[in-house]
Each structure stands twice: as C-alpha cells, then as structure tokens.
Design a protein around this motif. Structure first.
Motif, mmCIF file in Angstrom:
data_model
loop_
_atom_site.group_PDB
_atom_site.id
_atom_site.type_symbol
_atom_site.label_atom_id
_atom_site.label_comp_id
_atom_site.label_asym_id
_atom_site.label_seq_id
_atom_site.Cartn_x
_atom_site.Cartn_y
_atom_site.Cartn_z
ATOM 1 N N SER A 98 0.739 -1.042 0.004
ATOM 2 C CA SER A 98 -0.051 -0.239 -0.116
ATOM 3 C C SER A 98 0.804 1.276 -0.038
ATOM 4 C CB SER A 98 -1.059 0.013 1.197
ATOM 5 O OG SER A 98 -1.457 -1.209 1.389
ATOM 6 N N PHE A 99 1.910 1.289 0.794
ATOM 7 C CA PHE A 99 2.640 2.520 0.989
ATOM 8 C C PHE A 99 3.567 2.668 -0.174
ATOM 9 C CE2 PHE A 99 6.055 5.376 2.119
ATOM 10 C CZ PHE A 99 5.457 6.272 2.785
ATOM 11 N N THR A 100 4.087 1.531 -0.916
ATOM 12 C CA THR A 100 4.874 1.524 -1.965
ATOM 13 C C THR A 100 3.656 2.353 -3.261
ATOM 14 O OG1 THR A 100 6.109 -0.192 -1.460
ATOM 15 C CG2 THR A 100 6.527 0.303 -3.583
ATOM 16 N N GLN A 101 2.570 1.777 -3.445
ATOM 17 C CA GLN A 101 1.796 2.499 -4.309
ATOM 18 C C GLN A 101 1.421 3.872 -4.116
ATOM 19 O OE1 GLN A 101 0.496 1.497 -7.256
ATOM 20 N NE2 GLN A 101 0.904 -0.778 -7.113
ATOM 21 N N LYS A 102 1.426 3.963 -2.999
ATOM 22 C CA LYS A 102 1.056 5.922 -2.624
ATOM 23 C C LYS A 102 2.541 6.652 -2.556
ATOM 24 C CE LYS A 102 -3.161 5.576 -0.628
ATOM 25 N NZ LYS A 102 -4.319 6.536 -0.759
ATOM 26 N N ASN A 103 3.384 5.999 -2.465
ATOM 27 C CA ASN A 103 4.665 6.809 -2.361
ATOM 28 C C ASN A 103 5.328 7.036 -3.460
ATOM 29 O OD1 ASN A 103 6.520 8.436 -0.666
ATOM 30 N ND2 ASN A 103 8.045 6.795 -0.279
ATOM 31 N N THR A 104 5.235 5.680 -4.390
ATOM 32 C CA THR A 104 6.082 5.612 -5.658
ATOM 33 C C THR A 104 5.390 5.248 -6.704
ATOM 34 O OG1 THR A 104 7.150 3.501 -4.923
ATOM 35 C CG2 THR A 104 8.412 5.391 -4.366
ATOM 36 N N GLY A 138 5.821 0.198 10.731
ATOM 37 C CA GLY A 138 4.506 0.325 10.935
ATOM 38 C C GLY A 138 4.129 1.354 9.825
ATOM 39 N N CYS A 139 2.741 1.032 9.135
ATOM 40 C CA CYS A 139 2.385 1.564 7.840
ATOM 41 C C CYS A 139 1.064 2.474 7.992
ATOM 42 C CB CYS A 139 2.045 0.555 7.021
ATOM 43 S SG CYS A 139 1.557 0.934 5.305
ATOM 44 N N PRO A 140 1.148 3.543 7.485
ATOM 45 C CA PRO A 140 -0.216 4.362 7.717
ATOM 46 C C PRO A 140 -1.309 3.658 7.107
ATOM 47 C CG PRO A 140 1.293 5.373 6.266
ATOM 48 C CD PRO A 140 2.176 4.271 6.810
ATOM 49 N N TYR A 141 -1.223 2.725 6.161
ATOM 50 C CA TYR A 141 -2.261 2.027 5.488
ATOM 51 C C TYR A 141 -2.540 0.586 5.987
ATOM 52 C CZ TYR A 141 -1.154 6.213 2.701
ATOM 53 O OH TYR A 141 -0.764 7.380 2.158
ATOM 54 N N GLU A 142 -1.506 0.032 6.356
ATOM 55 C CA GLU A 142 -1.610 -1.371 6.935
ATOM 56 C C GLU A 142 -1.701 -1.421 8.351
ATOM 57 O OE1 GLU A 142 0.298 -4.181 4.391
ATOM 58 O OE2 GLU A 142 -0.247 -2.954 2.519
ATOM 59 N N GLY A 143 -1.266 -0.638 9.023
ATOM 60 C CA GLY A 143 -1.148 -0.739 10.529
ATOM 61 C C GLY A 143 0.110 -0.880 11.070
ATOM 62 N N PRO A 144 0.169 -1.141 12.359
ATOM 63 C CA PRO A 144 1.442 -1.139 13.182
ATOM 64 C C PRO A 144 2.367 -2.588 12.957
ATOM 65 C CG PRO A 144 -0.430 -1.031 14.828
ATOM 66 C CD PRO A 144 -0.847 -0.940 13.145
#
Lengths: 280, 280
Positions: A98-104, A138-144
């Motif tokens: 999720s974070f990789t998609q949002k960030n890059t 910890g990920c803002p989209y997938e939790g700690p």
C-alpha cells in the motif's frame, strides 16, 4: 523550496567545506531522476572541475593538506583542513504494498526493477547506492504490525542487487523498543550484516531515542536524523519529522560514543533553521 | 490560572469520578500552605461531606459498590464503578543550595526544618506526604554534575522524617542514561528502597524516555508525567515541560507493562488541552 536539480547545482557550485567528510545523498525515484542527476554531476566532474573546489595555490608551499582558504566561505577558519564531499545515490522502496503504491506509484517488485539500471550506472560511476525501506515498523495504510520478514527479504534483495547500505525507516514513528529489537533480530537471522544497516527513526510518538538505544545495543552505528527534528512524509499522514539530530547526538555522547559532531554548533543551527522555517 | 485554594475548592466541590483511584497532590511550600489546605479540606470532611460525592440512593437496592450516577458528571457511564479520590501533601526541596534559594527562598537545611510541622500534621490527619528533590540530575545555576550522594542523603533524611514517597526530579532535563543509572545506584547504596521512589523527568533535551527505561531497569515503577508535555519551572530558565504522559504510557505499554491508562482517551485529552493552551 528549490527542486533537487537546483539544490544539486547549488551544492556543486558552492560546496560547503568541512573538517569532516560530508556525503550528499540524492533521492532518485527512477532512472530519469538518475539521468537528471548525472547530467549536472558529470558536467562538473568531466569539465575538469571536481565537486570539491580547488583552493588557490598558496604562494609559499604547494604541499600538505589543502587549506580551507576558499573565498567562497566567509566564515572559513584558515587553520581547518577540509575533506572533499562525496555523493551517493539514494533509492527508496517500502515494506508494504500500500505504501509503495502511494509513495512511488508502483508495486514493491516494480520498485526493485526500477532500481536495476540505477544500481548498474552507480557501480559504473563508482557512486555508492543507499536503499531505504520505508514503513518498516508501521504503515499508515496497513497498520503497526509490519512483517519483519518482509523487511528482511527486501534488505537481502537490495544488498544482492548491489546496494551499499540499507536505511531501515520507521516512517510513521510506530516503532517501539520490542518491535525494533524483533526487526533487528530478523534482519540478523536473514544474514544482513549490522554494518550494512542504518536506522531511520521518526519521533511522532516520542519513541525514537528509546528505539535508537535498542538499535545501538544490537550493534547499529549509523542513524539518520534531521536538525531541529525537521521533516516528515507527505504520504504518511500525521507523521512528524525525523528524530532531532541534537537529541540523538546528545544521547550518543552521553553513552560515551564519539560522533565528531560539535553539539553546541549543532544546537545553534537547529535554532536558526527552526526560526527560519515558520512561526514556531 | 486559578490559585491552589481555588483549584482545591473546585476539586472538593466537583470531584471527578474515575474507575481507577485518583490521588490529588497539593504542593505546600510551608506550614501556611498547609493551613490553607486544611482549612478547606477539613471544612468538607468535618461537615460530614466527604471529598467523594455520595451517589443518590438507588431505588432498588442500597447494596454493592456505589454506581457512578452522580448528576455532576454528564458523561458518566452508568455501569462504571468509581473509587474515592485521595489527597496527598507535597513538599519540595532541591539537590543544590542555589536552586533551593531561588525556588523556595531558603537553604536546604531550612527547607527540611519547614517540613517538620507539615510531616507531623500529615501523619495526625492520615494524609500521605510526598517529597520532591528538584534538580537531581542537573541544576540551572550549578551545572549538570549534581552530586548523587547529596540527592541520596536528602532522600534518606526525608524518609526518616516521615515522607511516604520521594519524587526525584530532573527539573532541567539534563539527565542522561548513565547519570540516571548512577543516581539510582547511589540511592540504592544509601538504603533507599526503589518502592519509595518516583522519577520525574522533563524532556528539555529529549532524553526523558531513555532515562525512564533506565529507571524501569532499576526497578522504578512510579513516574511523573504531564498530558501533552505541559509544564516547566519558572526558576529553571529554558526548561520545557514534563515528559508527555502519552509518550510515557505508550512506551510502558510497548514494553508489556500495565498502567490502567486508556491511551486513546489520553491522546484526546492531550490534543484538547494543547489546543486550549495557546496558538500552537
């Protein structure tokens, strides 16, 4: 704020001088970013001008270390020697899809594919490559609860691809002492050498120094920090800045570690930059 | 801000209800402060009204624990039980003569003499007495190297006089991990039991949680903190607030310790009070 190309051009044209070696890191999201970097960097280095400004020849002697007498630095101390800065290529992926998609805007696997030409060109040009693994604690989209084995697998892949250093980033500040310890044990079990690792803590929930001490106890000796605790991440809502360099250096010195950093000058810079930054 | 008498009167008249016991601490610089406290407190307790508001009788039963149905608390959860609050007398001296003079306008020895009647009255009235030792890890007037043996001697004197708990305060935030460890070892060597100690950290230089973890490792289980990191000390120039309760509780929970504190509600209170406090 200036864009990366402007900052790079400024640094190449007005290289700060320092008694300690400085390494500049250039975040390159893809090979186009690398091309932009190289266009500027090679124009300087191939025109015979190194990134390190050559001091004017001294009338008395041409021997010994170069003195910091450049007219570019009004505050230069004539007796201080100076080391040439170096430049590193920085690439970044993340521990969650999720974070990789949002960030890059790509998957983790795609991010690794994007890195290949950067790694190859970096090696050809003798430029070190530093790889960041974001949201490792910890990920803002997938939790700690980010899977530590996922972080370790990524670290191994990046090192095998040729990364010189892995910066394991707690982008959200969700890291805690036990989670940090578990992640470092998992990285160790996966064969990642502690000397290939840097830890990168954000202080969003106040745990950055506690986590840093845990990392120290696990043999980590490279830490990312930002003067005045500046920074953040546009794709990590609510995340505050990196751990303040002043607090980290104070902690390291208190434990008897040597950093080469003058903490009083660092605090002055922190006050100056915090005052310049806004109304706080 | 209201003065202590107004706050005490408010608390006695509008006692917050809580499922966990709450202890209110009243800072008393001298016997006059004690007299003011007792005038208000005894007026309540001796008139038959306890500081704990009696719930209205339930029509169905008069047995079982009192239910939190007081009309004073609009947010009361009917099913929550409530414990009566208690009140403690708090006195404060300091580890250096300079700070004691600035903070309380007397010498350390004089501060102990002032405490005697407070201790005596407290015992008579079955009120616990908590004693603070300020600047135990650094003094704004005498520097960072406060003699740990001086702190230990004071703690022993205060306990012998009848103090129920000693709060060892790093008023300036100059404490570091090794200094905290040394102080706790010195207190232990002087015969001070760890269960008689609380630690009170300010986060001026970011070390409060690192120091708290060191204290935990030395068996300390009582810590002072302030929601939102509020606080400071008018006689400690530049000192910022206590360590934020939110950060401390988060750290304690991450280590597997139980505090009974709901961290999400605590964070809401922190946001509310920080928003009320100023323009930050």
């Amino acid at each position: 704020m200036a864009n990366s190309a402007e900052i790079l051009e400024h640094v190449l044209n007005n290289t700060p001088q320092s008694p300690h070696p400085i390494t500049y890191q250039w975040l390159l999201p893809n090979v186009r970013g690398l091309d932009n970097f190289l266009a500027l960097w090679q124009a300087r280095t191939q025109s015979g001008q190194d990134a390190y400004p050559t001091p004017p020849p001294s009338p008395g002697t041409n021997e010994g270390p170069p003195l910091n007498t450049s007219s570019q630095d009004a505050n230069a101390t004539p007796s201080a020697t100076s080391s040439p800065p170096s430049h590193e290529l920085s690439i970044f992926t993340a521990a969650t899809e999720s974070f990789t998609q949002k960030n890059t805007n790509c998957s983790i696997a795609e991010s690794l594919t994007r890195f290949e030409p950067i790694m190859t060109r970096g090696k050809e040009l003798n430029l070190k490559v530093r790889a960041y693994i974001s949201v490792a604690l910890g990920c803002p989209y997938e939790g700690p609860n980010v899977d530590a084995r996922k972080v370790a697998d990524l670290a191994v892949s990046l090192l095998e691809m040729g990364a010189d250093e892995i910066s394991v980033a707690d982008t959200t500040g969700m890291g805690t002492a036990p989670k940090t310890a578990e992640l470092l044990k998992t990285l160790n079990a996966a064969g990642v050498d502690k000397t290939d690792l840097a830890l990168h803590f954000h202080d969003t929930y106040g745990q950055a120094l506690v986590n840093s001490v845990v990392a120290l106890e696990h043999g980590i000796r490279t830490f990312d920090a930002a003067v005045g605790g500046l920074g953040g991440c546009p794709f990590s809502p609510g995340a505050t800045g990196n751990v303040a360099t002043e607090d980290l250096v104070h902690c390291l010195h208190s434990l008897g570690l040597k950093t080469g950093v003058d903490i009083e000058m660092l605090a002055e810079i922190g006050e100056w930059i915090s005052g310049s930054w806004g109304g706080e």
